[in-house]
Every structure is written in structure tokens, then in C-alpha cells.
Scaffold this motif. Structure first.
Motif, short mmCIF file in Angstrom:
data_model
loop_
_atom_site.label_atom_id
_atom_site.label_comp_id
_atom_site.label_asym_id
_atom_site.label_seq_id
_atom_site.Cartn_x
_atom_site.Cartn_y
_atom_site.Cartn_z
N ARG A 18 0.83 -1.20 0.00
CA ARG A 18 0.00 0.00 0.00
C ARG A 18 0.87 1.26 0.00
NH1 ARG A 18 -4.96 0.89 4.29
NH2 ARG A 18 -5.91 2.70 3.28
N PHE A 19 1.94 1.23 0.81
CA PHE A 19 2.85 2.37 0.86
C PHE A 19 3.64 2.48 -0.44
CE2 PHE A 19 7.04 4.21 1.91
CZ PHE A 19 6.61 5.46 2.35
N ALA A 20 4.07 1.33 -1.00
CA ALA A 20 4.82 1.34 -2.26
C ALA A 20 4.01 1.97 -3.37
CB ALA A 20 5.23 -0.09 -2.64
N PHE A 21 2.72 1.66 -3.43
CA PHE A 21 1.86 2.23 -4.47
C PHE A 21 1.57 3.70 -4.22
CE2 PHE A 21 -0.09 -2.18 -5.52
CZ PHE A 21 1.11 -2.56 -6.08
N PHE A 22 1.54 4.09 -2.95
CA PHE A 22 1.40 5.51 -2.63
C PHE A 22 2.60 6.28 -3.17
CE2 PHE A 22 2.92 8.84 0.28
CZ PHE A 22 1.90 9.77 0.13
N VAL A 23 3.80 5.74 -2.94
CA VAL A 23 5.02 6.37 -3.43
C VAL A 23 5.02 6.41 -4.96
CG1 VAL A 23 7.53 6.15 -3.60
CG2 VAL A 23 6.40 5.80 -1.40
N GLY A 24 4.60 5.30 -5.58
CA GLY A 24 4.55 5.24 -7.03
C GLY A 24 3.63 6.29 -7.63
N ARG A 25 2.48 6.48 -7.01
CA ARG A 25 1.52 7.49 -7.51
C ARG A 25 2.07 8.90 -7.34
NH1 ARG A 25 -2.27 3.93 -5.14
NH2 ARG A 25 -2.33 5.20 -3.26
N ARG A 26 2.80 9.12 -6.24
CA ARG A 26 3.41 10.44 -6.03
C ARG A 26 4.48 10.72 -7.09
NH1 ARG A 26 0.88 14.04 -3.75
NH2 ARG A 26 2.64 15.05 -2.67
N CYS A 27 5.20 9.66 -7.50
CA CYS A 27 6.26 9.82 -8.50
C CYS A 27 5.71 10.15 -9.88
CB CYS A 27 7.10 8.54 -8.58
SG CYS A 27 8.18 8.29 -7.16
N ARG A 28 4.42 9.96 -10.08
CA ARG A 28 3.83 10.32 -11.38
C ARG A 28 3.77 11.83 -11.54
NH1 ARG A 28 -1.04 6.23 -12.93
NH2 ARG A 28 -0.99 7.59 -14.75
N LYS A 29 3.72 12.56 -10.43
CA LYS A 29 3.57 14.00 -10.49
C LYS A 29 4.79 14.76 -9.97
CE LYS A 29 -1.45 13.72 -9.85
NZ LYS A 29 -2.61 14.12 -9.01
N MET A 30 5.69 14.05 -9.32
CA MET A 30 6.85 14.69 -8.71
C MET A 30 8.13 13.95 -9.09
SD MET A 30 5.14 15.06 -4.92
CE MET A 30 6.62 15.71 -4.14
N THR A 31 9.27 14.59 -8.91
CA THR A 31 10.55 13.93 -9.13
C THR A 31 10.83 12.97 -7.99
OG1 THR A 31 11.85 15.59 -7.96
CG2 THR A 31 11.42 15.98 -10.32
N ILE A 32 11.71 12.01 -8.24
CA ILE A 32 12.07 11.04 -7.20
C ILE A 32 12.69 11.76 -6.00
CG2 ILE A 32 13.59 9.09 -6.66
CD1 ILE A 32 13.24 8.15 -9.51
N GLN A 33 13.51 12.76 -6.28
CA GLN A 33 14.17 13.50 -5.20
C GLN A 33 13.15 14.21 -4.30
OE1 GLN A 33 17.19 16.14 -6.60
NE2 GLN A 33 17.77 16.87 -4.56
N ASP A 34 12.13 14.82 -4.92
CA ASP A 34 11.10 15.52 -4.14
C ASP A 34 10.27 14.55 -3.32
OD1 ASP A 34 11.89 17.97 -5.08
OD2 ASP A 34 10.43 18.04 -6.71
N VAL A 35 9.96 13.39 -3.89
CA VAL A 35 9.20 12.38 -3.15
C VAL A 35 10.03 11.85 -1.99
CG1 VAL A 35 8.09 10.12 -3.28
CG2 VAL A 35 7.83 11.74 -5.17
N ALA A 36 11.33 11.64 -2.22
CA ALA A 36 12.22 11.16 -1.16
C ALA A 36 12.26 12.13 0.02
CB ALA A 36 13.63 10.95 -1.72
N LYS A 37 12.27 13.43 -0.28
CA LYS A 37 12.25 14.42 0.79
C LYS A 37 10.92 14.40 1.54
CE LYS A 37 15.49 17.74 -1.27
NZ LYS A 37 15.63 19.11 -1.84
N GLU A 38 9.83 14.22 0.78
CA GLU A 38 8.49 14.23 1.39
C GLU A 38 8.29 13.06 2.34
OE1 GLU A 38 4.02 13.33 -0.15
OE2 GLU A 38 5.13 14.83 -1.29
#
Length: 318
Positions: A18-38
Motif C-alpha cells: 500500500r505504501f509502495a503504491f502511494f510512493v509510485g503514484r506520487r512519482c507520477r507528479k513529482m521527481t524522485i528527489q522531491d518524493v524522497a524528501k516528502e
């Protein structure tokens, strides 16, 4: 000692699916670096979770059964290191990425993956004028009409125009030569894509050099070939275009016209109503230089991640 597999855990046992898919969906709109910070995770961890999300999206789509495919080669690093990408032109999404080069054997791998039953149902294959792709397609998808896409044809014409520009640069001197210097991309770009300064430079260049002006106008007009609804009218236009080359001292254009003659069937195929598909999708992906870093792993997952971020594919959301 037995290790129990929990279906709700991701590939990384520290996180749930569930968390992996949350991260994946966030990566559709943001860069990996921004998601990592979030989410306060390492960049590589977020990248791995994103790939797991993308793998699940591809699994859900299943093996496609495309009616029209686009075939193109992708340069994954400097030099001549290529991979082949095949796209479904109706659904406008990539469906296969692989091979070791741009040979017919590499493209055969796609048809093997697709299977003979689905391969024979392909009605249209859009590609550049590369014999290896045509050879493989005729062997594996015999019912498919071969269509050479407009982008590649116009690129050959652009190369011919650049040769004329170089010839004029060598021939002239002084002020006449200064108009041509540094204007390669101004001359090769479409007028509507130029800014105000570029249009002024183009106008000055074409006013100063009659031969380049003629070559430029002929290049711009050639795109009309794909506007005709019947092969007869398209052929008539092409014959008129060829006649315009007489007495113009445009040898690179004459060689281009000879190339079009040799590949006419694959170009004229676009005039048929059943072959009217979007020709810009595959090249739209290939034009971007950003895909190179995504493809270092040589995997379709990496390429699909890139496409998803560019919003060029319509895979299902979770």
C-alpha cells in the motif's frame, strides 16, 4: 526454519504494498528527489518502490493485441548503442522495449513476445526507412501494411537542406557568407517554432540567398504530401514537386526525391483511410533527451516509468 510470505508486504520487507503504491503514484507528479524528501526516504529506496508500482501497472494491462504499432530505435547512450521501442498507436502507449541493437533479429524478439496469433492481427506498422525493421515485420506480421512515418522522411529532407546550406557557405564569401554562418537550426526549424529573433534572422537569410530561399520553400511545401486522401493526388503533388527542382542546382534534393521514389509505397500508404493514425507519438518520446538516464538499466520497466512521468501513456491507476 520457514519464512512466511505476507501478501501485503512490498518487495522491500520494510514497507507495505500500500505504501509502495502511494510512493509510485506520487512519482507520477513529482521527481524522485522531491518524493524522497516528502516521505523521508533514500533516493534509491523511492526509485525501487516506484519500479514496483510500475511493474504492477504493466502486469494489470496484460499482453496487448495491437492493431497499429509504431517501431523506432532509441539511443540509450553516446555512440551506437540502440534499443527498440514498440508502441500501440491506437492506445498511445509503449508496449515493448528491448533487443540489443536495431537489427531484424532484435525486432523478432518483440514478435516472439507478442506471439504469432496476435502478430498476424497487426494491420499497420509505422517505422522509419530501415530495412531491418521492414524485413522482420514482413516475416512476422505478413498482413500489416508498412508505413514510413512523416517525421523520418522530413528529417531526410532537412539533412538535404543542410547540405545545400553548407555548399552555399563554401561558395560564398564576405557579407553574403555572414548571413549563413550560425543559422543552421534557424533554417531547419519550422517557422512557427521560431521566436521573433529567429524569424528575423530567417527572413534576412532567405532574402540574401536565392538558392537557400528556393530550397527552404520546397522543404516547407513537401509536408503537404500527407494531407491528401488518395494516392493519385499525392502522386500528382510529388511529381509537381520534382518538376520544381529543374534548373535549381539542388542536387541533394534530387537524391532525396530518388529515395522517395524507392520507398513510395510505404509513404503513399498513409493516404488510405484505414491507415490514418497519429505519427507523432513514438517520435515525441524519442525527441526528449531526458529518457537516456532512465534507460541505463536496459529494462522496459525503466522506459515505462519514463513514459508514465511524461504522461504519454494511459496505464490504469491503482
Amino acid at each position: 526454519m520457514k519464512r512466511e510470505k505476507l501478501p501485503w508486504l512490498s518487495d522491500n520487507p520494510f514497507y507495505t504494498k500500500r505504501f509502495a503504491f502511494f510512493v509510485g503514484r506520487r512519482c507520477r507528479k513529482m521527481t524522485i528527489q522531491d518524493v524522497a524528501k516528502e516521505v523521508k526516504l533514500d533516493w534509491h529506496t523511492v526509485k525501487a518502490l516506484e519500479k514496483q508500482y510500475m511493474t504492477e501497472q504493466l502486469r494489470r494491462t496484460g499482453t496487448p493485441g495491437p492493431r497499429a504499432i509504431g517501431i523506432d530505435e532509441i539511443s540509450i547512450r553516446k555512440g551506437h548503442t540502440y534499443r527498440i521501442v514498440v508502441s500501440d498507436l491506437v492506445r498511445k502507449r509503449p508496449i515493448w522495449f528491448g533487443g540489443v541493437d536495431r537489427s531484424s533479429k532484435s525486432l523478432d524478439l518483440f514478435y516472439q513476445w507478442l506471439g504469432p496469433k496476435k502478430s498476424v492481427k497487426i494491420e499497420l506498422a509505422v517505422m522509419d526507412m530501415w530495412k531491418a525493421f521492414e524485413k522482420s515485420t514482413k516475416k512476422n506480421a505478413p498482413k500489416a501494411a508498412i508505413l514510413y512515418d512523416k517525421f523520418h522522411v522530413m528529417r531526410h529532407l532537412g539533412e538535404a537542406l543542410d547540405k545545400i546550406r553548407k555548399e552555399e557557405y563554401k561558395r560564398l564569401s564576405g557579407k553574403d557568407r555572414s548571413y549563413i554562418k550560425g543559422q543552421k537550426y534557424t533554417l531547419l526549424s519550422r517557422k512557427e517554432n521560431l521566436n521573433l529573433e529567429g524569424r528575423r534572422s530567417l527572413k534576412k537569410l532567405l532574402s540574401a540567398n536565392k538558392r537557400l530561399n528556393t530550397a527552404y520553400l520546397l522543404k516547407e511545401s513537401f509536408g503537404q504530401l500527407w494531407d491528401y486522401g488518395t494516392e493519385g493526388w499525392a502522386r500528382r503533388f510529388f511529381e509537381h514537386w520534382k518538376d520544381s527542382l529543374k534548373w535549381q542546382r539542388l542536387e541533394p534534393y534530387k537524391k532525396f526525391a530518388e529515395m522517395i521514389e524507392r520507398h513510395w509505397d510505404g509513404i503513399a500508404a498513409y493516404c488510405k483511410a484505414e491507415n490514418k493514425v497519429s505519427l507523432g507519438f513514438v517520435e515525441g518520446l524519442n525527441r526528449s533527451e531526458e529518457h537516456t538516464s532512465e534507460l541505463q538499466s536496459h529494462s522496459f520497466i525503466s522506459y515505462a516509468v519514463f513514459c508514465l512521468k511524461k504522461k504519454k501513456t494511459t496505464l490504469a491507476n491503482t
